[in-house]
Enzyme design. Structure first.
Site, PDB file in Angstrom:
ATOM      1  N   GLU A   1       2.851   6.137 -13.567  1.00  0.00           N
ATOM      2  CA  GLU A   1       3.105   4.890 -12.841  1.00  0.00           C
ATOM      3  C   GLU A   1       1.809   4.084 -12.748  1.00  0.00           C
ATOM      4  O   GLU A   1       0.823   4.563 -12.191  1.00  0.00           O
ATOM      5  CB  GLU A   1       3.627   5.212 -11.445  1.00  0.00           C
ATOM      6  CG  GLU A   1       3.606   4.052 -10.466  1.00  0.00           C
ATOM      7  CD  GLU A   1       3.706   4.500  -9.020  1.00  0.00           C
ATOM      8  OE1 GLU A   1       3.258   3.742  -8.136  1.00  0.00           O
ATOM      9  OE2 GLU A   1       4.219   5.603  -8.755  1.00  0.00           O
TER      10      GLU A   1
ATOM     11  N   LYS B   1      11.549   7.178  -2.633  1.00  0.00           N
ATOM     12  CA  LYS B   1      10.147   7.572  -2.485  1.00  0.00           C
ATOM     13  C   LYS B   1       9.815   7.629  -0.995  1.00  0.00           C
ATOM     14  O   LYS B   1       9.844   6.603  -0.311  1.00  0.00           O
ATOM     15  CB  LYS B   1       9.249   6.549  -3.187  1.00  0.00           C
ATOM     16  CG  LYS B   1       7.774   6.625  -2.806  1.00  0.00           C
ATOM     17  CD  LYS B   1       7.010   5.467  -3.433  1.00  0.00           C
ATOM     18  CE  LYS B   1       5.596   5.336  -2.866  1.00  0.00           C
ATOM     19  NZ  LYS B   1       4.835   4.253  -3.520  1.00  0.00           N
TER      20      LYS B   1
END
Length: 211
Positions: A40, A129
């Site tokens: 990411e 998340k």
């Protein structure tokens, strides 16, 4: 391997923050050697979108490159245009989720409270998340899964190879790791990064909860 499958197989998202493509290349190589398949790129400046595009081109078919710190629809649109294969946010934004769903892109909205988790689940998010997980501790995940057993939680914030097993034991299905790698990147200790990646993937595969 599809993006969802990569997370289901390795359980780990490596977070790249503040590095150009040239700086990130040896890091991604070390992570790949250790078994991690998702990286990411944190969008903390405009150059990050270029990094996403370049890494996507270089690692296409081997490593999934996503964009993080996607707080609104404008950033999300730029990330998707750059070729991000998944989107990670620190917050829950229904517009970001909708845009990703419309484009068939995996999205991990940031949640903390029961209300945010419920909203994300209601909008069809398969994964969320939990941030900042390190501040809350593994026990919080165990507690939050009691009313939301269907939530697939990826713990992010303060996670390392040392404490990842505790979060898996509490019910997390994945982790995001960035800060614990920074010091090793600063000194160019790629071998240690590969070893950390191996430990993270092993912790995921050794977990007792195989959801």
């Amino acid at each position: 391997m599809q993006t969802y499958h990569a997370l289901q197989e390795t359980g780990t998202i490596a977070i790249l923050r503040g590095w150009s493509c040239i700086q990130a290349m040896p890091l991604v190589q070390a992570l790949y050697a250790g078994g991690i398949r998702m990286a990411e790129v944190a969008v903390d400046n405009l150059d990050a979108f270029e990094t996403v595009a370049k890494l996507r081109k270089i690692w296409d078919g081997k490593m999934y490159i996503g964009a993080g710190t996607i707080t609104d629809e404008e950033r999300c649109a730029c990330a998707l245009k750059a070729g991000a294969q998944f989107i990670v946010a620190p917050n829950y934004h229904s517009g970001v989720v909708s845009l990703c769903q419309k484009n068939g892109i995996m999205v991990l909205p940031g949640v903390l409270t029961p209300s945010e988790i419920q909203a994300a689940l209601a909008q069809g998010c398969e994964y969320v998340k939990l941030f900042p997980a390190g501040r809350m501790g593994p026990g919080y995940i165990r507690d939050i899964l009691s009313p939301f057993p269907e939530a697939k939680i990826v713990a992010v914030g303060g996670i390392s190879a040392d404490n990842a097993p505790q979060y898996y034991a509490a019910g997390a299905v994945g982790v995001g790791v960035g800060g614990s790698l920074s010091a090793l990147v600063d000194v160019g200790d790629w071998e240690s990064i590969t070893q950390q990646a191996q430990r993270l993937v092993r912790a995921f595969r050794d977990r007792s909860d195989k959801r």
